[in-house]
Each structure stands twice: as structure tokens, then as C-alpha cells.
Design a protein around this motif. Structure first.
Motif, PDB file in Angstrom:
ATOM      1  N   GLY A  81       0.803  -1.223   0.000  1.00  8.75           N
ATOM      2  CA  GLY A  81       0.000   0.000   0.000  1.00  8.75           C
ATOM      3  C   GLY A  81       0.837   1.274   0.000  1.00  8.75           C
ATOM      4  O   GLY A  81       2.056   1.243   0.028  1.00  8.75           O
ATOM      5  N   HIS A  82       0.135   2.372  -0.054  1.00  5.66           N
ATOM      6  CA  HIS A  82       0.740   3.711  -0.058  1.00  5.66           C
ATOM      7  C   HIS A  82       1.900   3.792  -1.050  1.00  5.66           C
ATOM      8  O   HIS A  82       1.904   3.112  -2.061  1.00  5.66           O
ATOM      9  N   GLY A  83       2.865   4.628  -0.804  1.00  9.12           N
ATOM     10  CA  GLY A  83       4.008   4.804  -1.686  1.00  9.12           C
ATOM     11  C   GLY A  83       3.943   6.118  -2.444  1.00  9.12           C
ATOM     12  O   GLY A  83       2.889   6.717  -2.617  1.00  9.12           O
ATOM     13  N   LEU A  89       7.072   7.255   8.463  1.00  9.89           N
ATOM     14  CA  LEU A  89       5.945   7.233   7.539  1.00  9.89           C
ATOM     15  C   LEU A  89       5.399   5.818   7.368  1.00  9.89           C
ATOM     16  O   LEU A  89       6.164   4.860   7.242  1.00  9.89           O
ATOM     17  N   GLU A  90       4.079   5.716   7.341  1.00 13.25           N
ATOM     18  CA  GLU A  90       3.413   4.440   7.181  1.00 13.25           C
ATOM     19  C   GLU A  90       3.873   3.719   5.915  1.00 13.25           C
ATOM     20  O   GLU A  90       4.054   2.505   5.911  1.00 13.25           O
ATOM     21  N   LEU A 122       6.186  -1.154   3.595  1.00 15.22           N
ATOM     22  CA  LEU A 122       7.103  -1.793   2.648  1.00 15.22           C
ATOM     23  C   LEU A 122       8.110  -2.673   3.379  1.00 15.22           C
ATOM     24  O   LEU A 122       8.412  -3.792   2.947  1.00 15.22           O
ATOM     25  N   SER A 123       8.613  -2.203   4.508  1.00 12.94           N
ATOM     26  CA  SER A 123       9.557  -2.989   5.296  1.00 12.94           C
ATOM     27  C   SER A 123       8.923  -4.291   5.796  1.00 12.94           C
ATOM     28  O   SER A 123       9.526  -5.370   5.696  1.00 12.94           O
ATOM     29  N   LEU A 176       5.658  -8.593  -4.541  1.00 10.54           N
ATOM     30  CA  LEU A 176       5.112  -7.366  -3.962  1.00 10.54           C
ATOM     31  C   LEU A 176       4.517  -6.517  -5.076  1.00 10.54           C
ATOM     32  O   LEU A 176       5.023  -6.534  -6.203  1.00 10.54           O
ATOM     33  N   THR A 177       3.484  -5.750  -4.751  1.00 13.21           N
ATOM     34  CA  THR A 177       2.913  -4.856  -5.750  1.00 13.21           C
ATOM     35  C   THR A 177       3.808  -3.648  -5.987  1.00 13.21           C
ATOM     36  O   THR A 177       3.689  -2.977  -7.005  1.00 13.21           O
ATOM     37  N   ARG A 178       4.691  -3.370  -5.037  1.00 16.22           N
ATOM     38  CA  ARG A 178       5.712  -2.329  -5.245  1.00 16.22           C
ATOM     39  C   ARG A 178       6.980  -2.749  -4.519  1.00 16.22           C
ATOM     40  O   ARG A 178       6.932  -3.321  -3.435  1.00 16.22           O
TER      41      ARG A 178
END
Length: 76
Positions: free
Chosen positions: A9-11, A24-25, A30-31, A50-52
């Protein structure tokens, strides 16, 4: 189950929540996703994507398309 796709999510400019220390979330998500991928690959022998992979924004439709393209058995 053989293929898992994890969406952190996010990014990019979509940072999500910010902790009191400035964390930051998007970075935490991601981690955690990377650690979960490593665990699933090493302990379970699954294929995990992963999607990103970096700090970039991925549209919601693209995220589900990624899971569909990999023929994911599980999308988290």
C-alpha cells in the motif's frame, strides 16, 4: 497455495499516517512486506511478489492486476 502477492500500500506521495517521530506508514508497510516475503519464501517455499518494490505510487487497479497477472492464490 503456491503464489502470494503482498500489497504494501501507499508509496510515492501517498505517505499514509505519520508517527510522532516522523516515521511514515508507507516505509513501515514496505519494510514489513519485504520481511513477510522473505519468511514465506524461506520457510514455506512459496513464490511471493510485492505490488511495489520501492517508494512509488501504484494505482489500486494496477495492484489487483498485478495479483491477477501472477495468478496469485492469495492477495494480502
Amino acid at each position: 497455495m503456491r503464489v502470494v502477492v503482498i500489497d504494501p500500500g501507499h508509496g510515492g506521495e501517498n505517505v499514509g499516517a505519520q508517527g510522532p517521530g516522523g516515521t511514515l506508514e508507507k516505509n513501515i508497510a514496505l519494510s514489513i512486506a519485504r520481511k513477510l516475503r522473505a519468511e514465506l519464501v524461506n520457510a514455506r517455499g512459496l513464490q511471493v511478489f510485492l505490488t511495489r518494490e520501492r517508494d512509488e505510487e501504484v494505482e489500486l487497479d494496477a495492484r489487483t492486476a498485478i495479483a491477477n497477472n501472477y495468478k496469485a492464490d492469495l492477495f494480502v
